[in-house]
Scaffold this motif. Structure first.
Motif, PDB file in Angstrom:
ATOM      1  N   VAL A   1     -11.293  -4.800   0.341  1.00  0.00           N
ATOM      2  CA  VAL A   1      -9.955  -4.509  -0.185  1.00  0.00           C
ATOM      3  C   VAL A   1      -8.971  -4.556   0.973  1.00  0.00           C
ATOM      4  O   VAL A   1      -9.208  -3.949   2.024  1.00  0.00           O
ATOM      5  CB  VAL A   1      -9.905  -3.119  -0.859  1.00  0.00           C
ATOM      6  CG1 VAL A   1      -8.474  -2.757  -1.245  1.00  0.00           C
ATOM      7  CG2 VAL A   1     -10.800  -3.088  -2.084  1.00  0.00           C
ATOM      8  N   HIS A   2      -7.874  -5.280   0.784  1.00  0.00           N
ATOM      9  CA  HIS A   2      -6.803  -5.267   1.787  1.00  0.00           C
ATOM     10  C   HIS A   2      -5.496  -4.824   1.126  1.00  0.00           C
ATOM     11  O   HIS A   2      -5.309  -4.965  -0.086  1.00  0.00           O
ATOM     12  CB  HIS A   2      -6.650  -6.628   2.483  1.00  0.00           C
ATOM     13  CG  HIS A   2      -6.225  -7.766   1.588  1.00  0.00           C
ATOM     14  ND1 HIS A   2      -4.913  -8.004   1.246  1.00  0.00           N
ATOM     15  CD2 HIS A   2      -6.957  -8.742   0.984  1.00  0.00           C
ATOM     16  CE1 HIS A   2      -4.845  -9.065   0.483  1.00  0.00           C
ATOM     17  NE2 HIS A   2      -6.073  -9.538   0.299  1.00  0.00           N
ATOM     18  N   ASP A   3      -4.637  -4.240   1.919  1.00  0.00           N
ATOM     19  CA  ASP A   3      -3.344  -3.732   1.454  1.00  0.00           C
ATOM     20  C   ASP A   3      -3.515  -2.760   0.276  1.00  0.00           C
ATOM     21  O   ASP A   3      -2.700  -2.745  -0.655  1.00  0.00           O
ATOM     22  CB  ASP A   3      -2.422  -4.882   1.065  1.00  0.00           C
ATOM     23  CG  ASP A   3      -2.171  -5.826   2.230  1.00  0.00           C
ATOM     24  OD1 ASP A   3      -1.827  -5.322   3.324  1.00  0.00           O
ATOM     25  OD2 ASP A   3      -2.382  -7.037   2.079  1.00  0.00           O
ATOM     26  N   ASN A   4      -4.599  -1.980   0.310  1.00  0.00           N
ATOM     27  CA  ASN A   4      -4.883  -0.868  -0.608  1.00  0.00           C
ATOM     28  C   ASN A   4      -5.237  -1.280  -2.035  1.00  0.00           C
ATOM     29  O   ASN A   4      -6.021  -0.600  -2.697  1.00  0.00           O
ATOM     30  CB  ASN A   4      -3.715   0.127  -0.655  1.00  0.00           C
ATOM     31  CG  ASN A   4      -3.521   0.849   0.654  1.00  0.00           C
ATOM     32  OD1 ASN A   4      -4.456   1.425   1.201  1.00  0.00           O
ATOM     33  ND2 ASN A   4      -2.300   0.809   1.170  1.00  0.00           N
ATOM     34  N   LYS A   5      -4.675  -2.387  -2.538  1.00  0.00           N
ATOM     35  CA  LYS A   5      -4.850  -2.720  -3.954  1.00  0.00           C
ATOM     36  C   LYS A   5      -5.445  -4.101  -4.218  1.00  0.00           C
ATOM     37  O   LYS A   5      -5.798  -4.399  -5.364  1.00  0.00           O
ATOM     38  CB  LYS A   5      -3.505  -2.628  -4.685  1.00  0.00           C
ATOM     39  CG  LYS A   5      -2.931  -1.227  -4.797  1.00  0.00           C
ATOM     40  CD  LYS A   5      -1.653  -1.247  -5.628  1.00  0.00           C
ATOM     41  CE  LYS A   5      -1.072   0.156  -5.802  1.00  0.00           C
ATOM     42  NZ  LYS A   5       0.142   0.149  -6.637  1.00  0.00           N
ATOM     43  N   VAL A   6      -5.548  -4.956  -3.209  1.00  0.00           N
ATOM     44  CA  VAL A   6      -5.990  -6.339  -3.419  1.00  0.00           C
ATOM     45  C   VAL A   6      -7.476  -6.453  -3.094  1.00  0.00           C
ATOM     46  O   VAL A   6      -7.901  -6.207  -1.965  1.00  0.00           O
ATOM     47  CB  VAL A   6      -5.188  -7.327  -2.559  1.00  0.00           C
ATOM     48  CG1 VAL A   6      -5.622  -8.757  -2.857  1.00  0.00           C
ATOM     49  CG2 VAL A   6      -3.694  -7.153  -2.823  1.00  0.00           C
TER      50      VAL A   6
END
Length: 694
Positions: free
Chosen positions: A81-86
């Motif tokens: 997961v990157h940028d918390n939601k992706v």
């Protein structure tokens, strides 16, 4: 016996750009391969035996990985997961993460968990959990909030219990810690409040867990340098109720309390833990292995380049950040024994060979002849013994606990008691608890040095005891001057006799401030109104009427001159508490206790006049605090009510007026009380006049 072997550097280049080291180290679907996620943009797959990378993937510039990458053991794919939601999913053949599967979620992810035998789970920052397949079917589904406001997840672990997946996560709010246990076979989420047991609140730096037959052992490394253990029942008696669990100290001062950076804890096996941190304030950080069964240091390895306070273990390898590089240190832990714990095992073989222990059955062997006949006879005897053992009825846990109380140490009794309290309650639970208390008190009287206060505290906090079940408990606490247990008994036991209540009152009024300073007392009832009042605030306060009564107003002609002589003293008396906060908290427990006036009055007459005066001054102070707001109540948690305050003022004056009136120090207090009563009569008279005109 434990041994740390020579470590090696896994990464060939410094890891990550963040100050806290890598985000995580997770096992791949191959035993010898691990996913290392740095705190920036990159995930690297390493083969530990070859000490080389097998693949590397990065997100685009401007994006940042926010939770460690894991392997989906069912498909062999990787998830991050990157940028918390992706959320991204890829495999070994993919090169560019920007071109792999992507799903944008509706809430921020805290962690993805994946273990053998079940599908990956996604834990959101608000405490909700979703299976990966259900989440991918509807990525924008609404995610509920499980934890309360300002509650933050600090640590989480996913494991299998009896072939069923279980997730545990720890949260923190205002210095208080909570454990949530999610069992997916029953869809039940249990919440526990962790009672740290220290006198002062400490920050927990690291957690680790292991699973037994009946309990989940949650170990924590606190900022005081000690390791604590909490036993969480796998099958709680009331799973949907918020329960309280008390921690017990397992190891003392394994790391320096002042050196609070770079401390971590990992459970290696049933008897060994690995601790990462500086053992002394001025020393360098090191990795050490401790035996929890015998509380001994087994081995340690210095880390001169420092570490980030992160520790992972898989198989027989420990992963940690040493300086700027990820380092692997293999370890070995032998079966725990006293000789091994003390470092006194004799190794006559070569260092590379392993010693195989041999055990002789002295009951079945005859002399030195170990022929086939004796061997067959031994087997038959052993079979019969196993059959006999299997048909013996199981001894009830309560009987085992009562037997333990009679002979074992305080520490062992405390551990066994916590295990017993974590089991399912039976209809006769309150009777059993009473028997346990009586057993402990009986040993206290037989052995003066034996005083298991932690056990007694836990038993009182079960909320099933009464004074009649254990009449000797408060008597022993009075002998030991244990004000903490006395306060708890006054709050929890419903039928405390008036004579015992008065004995507690005498102790609370006479005990020295130095002794109270070291006591761990519940301060909830005084926390919101015992702040020191500034001089300017006191002068301003005296200009307001308090429920129609101003302590400086002269309503009594005969007393006018005397009150005007020391106006500042009167102001101080009315606005500052005459007691220390801890003594006030103890007296509040007295004020809230049940009593019969007929039985209490004779005992109050035995209180010394100076102590009666001090108690009256405190009660008068509480009345003035009540008068500061329109609701006529005190702030805080469970403070005394106005009726309780007034009843106790009347009781003390009824019992001791002829003595108190002769004390010069009480003269001003009695004058203030007289003015107060006169003002109340005046108010009632005015209200009656208004009523006549209605």
């Amino acid at each position: 016996m434990a041994d740390l072997e020579e470590g090696f550097t896994l990464t060939a280049v410094p890891l990550g750009s963040g100050p806290d080291g890598p985000l995580g180290v997770e096992q791949s679907d191959k035993t010898d391969q691990f996913l290392v996620t740095d705190s920036g943009r990159t995930v690297i797959l390493y083969k530990v035996s070859d000490q080389k990378p097998l693949g590397s993937w990065s997100v685009k510039q401007g994006q940042i990985i926010t939770c460690p990458a894991v392997c989906n053991f069912q498909t062999g794919e990787y998830i991050v997961v990157h940028d918390n939601k992706v959320l991204r999913i890829w495999n070994n053949e993919d090169v560019n993460l920007d071109k792999v599967f992507k799903a944008t979620l509706s809430a921020e992810v805290y962690r993805i968990h994946s273990i053998q035998g079940t599908e990956p789970l996604v834990l959101f920052k608000e405490g909700a959990v979703r299976g990966l397949e259900a989440l991918l079917a509807e990525p924008q589904q609404k995610i509920e909030t499980v934890i309360s406001d300002e509650e933050v997840i600090k640590w989480t672990k996913f494991f299998m219990v009896f072939r069923h997946p279980v997730l545990i996560f720890i949260t923190e709010k205002h210095g208080n810690y909570f454990a949530y246990v999610q069992k997916f076979n029953s869809r039940i989420l249990s919440k526990y409040t962790l009672l740290l047991g220290q006198e002062e609140k400490c920050v927990i730096q690291s957690f680790s867990t292991s699973v037994g037959r009946k309990f989940i052992s949650l170990m924590s490394l606190s900022s005081d340098g000690c390791v604590y253990e909490t036993l969480i029942p796998i099958h709680p008696s009331e799973p949907e109720k918020n329960q309280r669990l008390v921690q017990s100290q397992l190891l003392k001062s394994v790391v320096s309390g002042s050196a609070r950076s770079g401390a971590a804890l990992s459970i290696l096996d049933q008897d060994h833990v690995a601790v990462l941190g500086a053992p002394r304030p001025a020393s360098k950080e090191c990795l050490s292995v401790w035996n929890t069964k015998f509380q001994t240091l087994q081995t340690s390895k210095e880390l001169p380049q420092g570490t980030s306070g992160q520790l992972w273990y898989y198989g027989e390898n420990l992963f940690m950040l040493h300086g700027k590089f990820l380092t692997v240190i293999p370890y070995k832990c032998e079966v725990s024994s006293l000789a091994g714990a003390l470092g006194k095992l004799k190794h006559s073989q070569d260092p590379g060979t392993h010693v195989t222990p041999h055990f002789v059955n002295w009951e079945t062997s005859q002399g030195c002849e170990l022929g086939s006949q004796n061997s067959e006879q031994s087997k038959r005897i052993l079979r019969r013994r196993k059959i006999q053992v299997s048909v013996q009825p199981e001894v009830p846990a309560s009987t085992q606990l009562l037997a333990t109380i009679q002979k074992d140490s305080e520490k062992h009794i405390e551990v066994e008691l916590r295990k017993f309290l974590a089991t399912k309650r039976t209809p006769d639970f309150h009777t059993i608890i009473g028997d346990v208390v009586i057993g402990l008190l009986g040993r206290c009287k037989a052995e003066p040095s034996f005083y298991p206060r932690n056990c007694l505290m836990q038993l009182v906090q079960t909320h099933v005891l009464s004074y009649s079940l254990c009449p000797g408990l408060m008597e022993v606490a009075l002998e030991k001057t244990d004000v903490q247990i006395l306060q708890l008994c006054l709050q929890q036991l419903p039928d405390v006799p008036e004579s015992v209540t008065c004995a507690c009152l005498k102790l609370f009024l006479s005990i020295g401030d130095d002794t109270l300073q070291d006591a761990d007392i519940n301060m909830e009832s005084v926390s919101d109104y015992m702040d020191p009042v500034q001089d300017g605030e006191m002068e301003e306060q005296t200009t307001f009427l308090q429920n129609g009564f101003n302590p400086e107003e002269d309503n009594c002609d005969s007393c006018a001159q005397k009150l005007k002589e020391k106006p500042q003293a009167a102001a101080d008396e009315s606005t500052s508490c005459p007691l220390t906060p801890k003594r006030a908290a103890l007296l509040n427990a007295i004020l809230r206790s049940a009593y019969s006036e007929t039985f209490l009055l004779p005992h109050l007459k035995d209180i010394p006049a100076q102590h009666s005066t001090l108690f009256l001054q405190y009660l008068y102070f509480l009345y003035l605090k009540c008068s500061e707001n329109a609701t006529m109540t005190l702030p805080g948690t469970h403070p005394p009510t106005l009726n309780q305050i007034m009843d106790w003022i009347c009781l003390l004056l009824d019992a001791n007026f002829t003595v108190v009136v002769m004390i010069p120090e009480a003269k001003r207090l009695l004058l203030s009380l007289y003015k107060f009563v006169k003002s109340q009569i005046s108010i009632c008279s005015e209200l009656n006049k208004i009523e006549l005109f209605r």
